[in-house]
Scaffold this motif. Sequence first.
Motif, PDB file in Angstrom:
ATOM      1  N   UNK A 129       5.084  17.008 114.240  1.00 39.42           N
ATOM      2  CA  UNK A 129       5.368  17.022 115.671  1.00 39.42           C
ATOM      3  C   UNK A 129       4.647  15.890 116.366  1.00 39.42           C
ATOM      4  N   UNK A 130       4.982  15.680 117.634  1.00 32.29           N
ATOM      5  CA  UNK A 130       4.403  14.572 118.384  1.00 32.29           C
ATOM      6  C   UNK A 130       3.140  14.992 119.136  1.00 32.29           C
ATOM      7  N   UNK A 131       3.050  16.288 119.474  1.00 32.21           N
ATOM      8  CA  UNK A 131       1.879  16.775 120.219  1.00 32.21           C
ATOM      9  C   UNK A 131       1.734  18.284 119.970  1.00 32.21           C
ATOM     10  N   UNK A 132       0.592  18.868 120.397  1.00 28.12           N
ATOM     11  CA  UNK A 132       0.370  20.295 120.123  1.00 28.12           C
ATOM     12  C   UNK A 132       1.466  21.193 120.702  1.00 28.12           C
ATOM     13  N   UNK A 153      -1.147  10.961 109.895  1.00 33.46           N
ATOM     14  CA  UNK A 153       0.136  10.404 110.331  1.00 33.46           C
ATOM     15  C   UNK A 153       1.238  10.824 109.351  1.00 33.46           C
ATOM     16  N   UNK A 154       2.427  11.109 109.849  1.00 31.03           N
ATOM     17  CA  UNK A 154       3.568  11.398 108.981  1.00 31.03           C
ATOM     18  C   UNK A 154       4.067  10.067 108.429  1.00 31.03           C
ATOM     19  N   UNK A 155       3.952   9.888 107.107  1.00 32.78           N
ATOM     20  CA  UNK A 155       4.301   8.604 106.501  1.00 32.78           C
ATOM     21  C   UNK A 155       5.801   8.466 106.264  1.00 32.78           C
ATOM     22  N   UNK A 156       6.534   9.554 106.351  1.00 30.47           N
ATOM     23  CA  UNK A 156       7.972   9.509 106.088  1.00 30.47           C
ATOM     24  C   UNK A 156       8.290  10.065 104.713  1.00 30.47           C
ATOM     25  N   UNK A 157       9.508  10.608 104.548  1.00 31.83           N
ATOM     26  CA  UNK A 157       9.934  11.180 103.272  1.00 31.83           C
ATOM     27  C   UNK A 157       9.896  10.107 102.190  1.00 31.83           C
ATOM     28  N   UNK A 184       0.382   7.395 116.758  1.00 28.68           N
ATOM     29  CA  UNK A 184       0.223   5.936 116.871  1.00 28.68           C
ATOM     30  C   UNK A 184       0.353   5.246 115.524  1.00 28.68           C
ATOM     31  N   UNK A 185      -0.161   5.897 114.474  1.00 35.06           N
ATOM     32  CA  UNK A 185      -0.233   5.257 113.155  1.00 35.06           C
ATOM     33  C   UNK A 185       0.939   5.626 112.253  1.00 35.06           C
ATOM     34  N   UNK A 186       1.864   6.423 112.744  1.00 37.99           N
ATOM     35  CA  UNK A 186       2.987   6.867 111.919  1.00 37.99           C
ATOM     36  C   UNK A 186       4.216   6.017 112.183  1.00 37.99           C
ATOM     37  N   UNK A 187       4.894   5.548 111.099  1.00 42.09           N
ATOM     38  CA  UNK A 187       6.130   4.772 111.298  1.00 42.09           C
ATOM     39  C   UNK A 187       7.215   5.621 111.968  1.00 42.09           C
ATOM     40  N   UNK A 188       7.096   6.941 111.889  1.00 43.20           N
ATOM     41  CA  UNK A 188       8.086   7.834 112.490  1.00 43.20           C
ATOM     42  C   UNK A 188       7.639   8.339 113.862  1.00 43.20           C
ATOM     43  N   UNK A 189       6.400   7.978 114.259  1.00 44.61           N
ATOM     44  CA  UNK A 189       5.870   8.464 115.529  1.00 44.61           C
ATOM     45  C   UNK A 189       5.602   9.954 115.519  1.00 44.61           C
ATOM     46  N   UNK A 190       5.203  10.470 114.326  1.00 45.74           N
ATOM     47  CA  UNK A 190       4.956  11.909 114.200  1.00 45.74           C
ATOM     48  C   UNK A 190       3.625  12.176 113.500  1.00 45.74           C
ATOM     49  N   UNK A 191       2.978  13.261 113.904  1.00 45.81           N
ATOM     50  CA  UNK A 191       1.779  13.726 113.216  1.00 45.81           C
ATOM     51  C   UNK A 191       2.177  14.789 112.191  1.00 45.81           C
ATOM     52  N   UNK A 192       1.446  14.820 111.077  1.00 46.08           N
ATOM     53  CA  UNK A 192       1.640  15.837 110.039  1.00 46.08           C
ATOM     54  C   UNK A 192       0.450  16.796 110.117  1.00 46.08           C
ATOM     55  N   UNK A 193       0.736  18.058 110.375  1.00 45.75           N
ATOM     56  CA  UNK A 193      -0.321  19.076 110.405  1.00 45.75           C
ATOM     57  C   UNK A 193      -0.214  19.948 109.165  1.00 45.75           C
TER      58      UNK A 193
END
Length: 288
Positions: A129-132, A153-157, A184-193
């Motif tokens: 997701x992008x935020x909480x 950061x979500x690195x992508x599939x 910020x650091x994800x090429x997909x603009x997503x965080x992985x929790x």
Amino acid sequence: MSFRHYSGRLIALATQHGKQRVLARPLRHGLGLTLRHAVEVNTDRFGSFSGEQARPDDAPTTCRRKAEAALEALGLDLGIASEGSFGPHPVVPFLAIGQEWLTLVDRRDGFVISEPMLCSQTNFSSCTGADPETCASWLRQVGFPSHAVMVRPHAGEGSEPAPWLAKGVRGSAELAAWMAMAVDRSPLGLAWLETDMRAHCNPTRMATIRRLAFRLVRRVGATCPACDAPGWGLVATRAGLPCRACGLATELVQLEEFGCVACSHRELLPRRDRLMAADPAHCPYCNP
Ligand SMILES: [Zn+2]
Ligand SMILES: [Zn+2]
């Protein structure tokens, strides 16, 4: 009684995750053992849940090696360790399953006594997701903030997973800040929790280890009917419980095999819950 084997002895534990809090009491009350914390043993060298350090062995072997490292570090002849393994359910999609092991190594008498436990109650899970706010329902489901999470950061599939930015995250503001950095650091603009499965970050897991400690104590107290060694208990199960409607063998357990840690004595017994027939829902013929 095998109690005489253990009462009054010291037992070494290697943990960096506070497991002494749930292991000391069952060991003292059940077996008369005093727990000594082997603080100098770095348990991360046996592999970690978060994946920075691959596990060189399977979980039961890792567990025994941790117990051995603990007793060697303290110069004792008794050691104990706990190990867990978590992953997606092999059959049911979106469901996770965990397995815990607790292993006691007795170098004086040459016994290794191990008790496994399957845990369907694990909160092991991940979310992107992008935020909480976008992860709010997932966060509730995994028990945040009493249960901590990890952020990267979500690195992508198909890409190599990015390193974790933070582990043991329990505060809402802290989570928002780490997720913003991950985005910020994800090429997909997503965080992985992902749920933090270390025992001190996961009260569900800590409670499971406590329950398992009482089971191990009971197992250590059970003696082999042939040679009187401690640790008599379940070593294997045999499927084939007959269907109640048609009598065909199902995949459910029909017999439990008990074994000794010291001699080759084995006994094949009916299920301890006395279930003699399977519900037709489990039958390959009645419910294909
Ligand atoms: Zn049937
Ligand atoms: Zn035996």
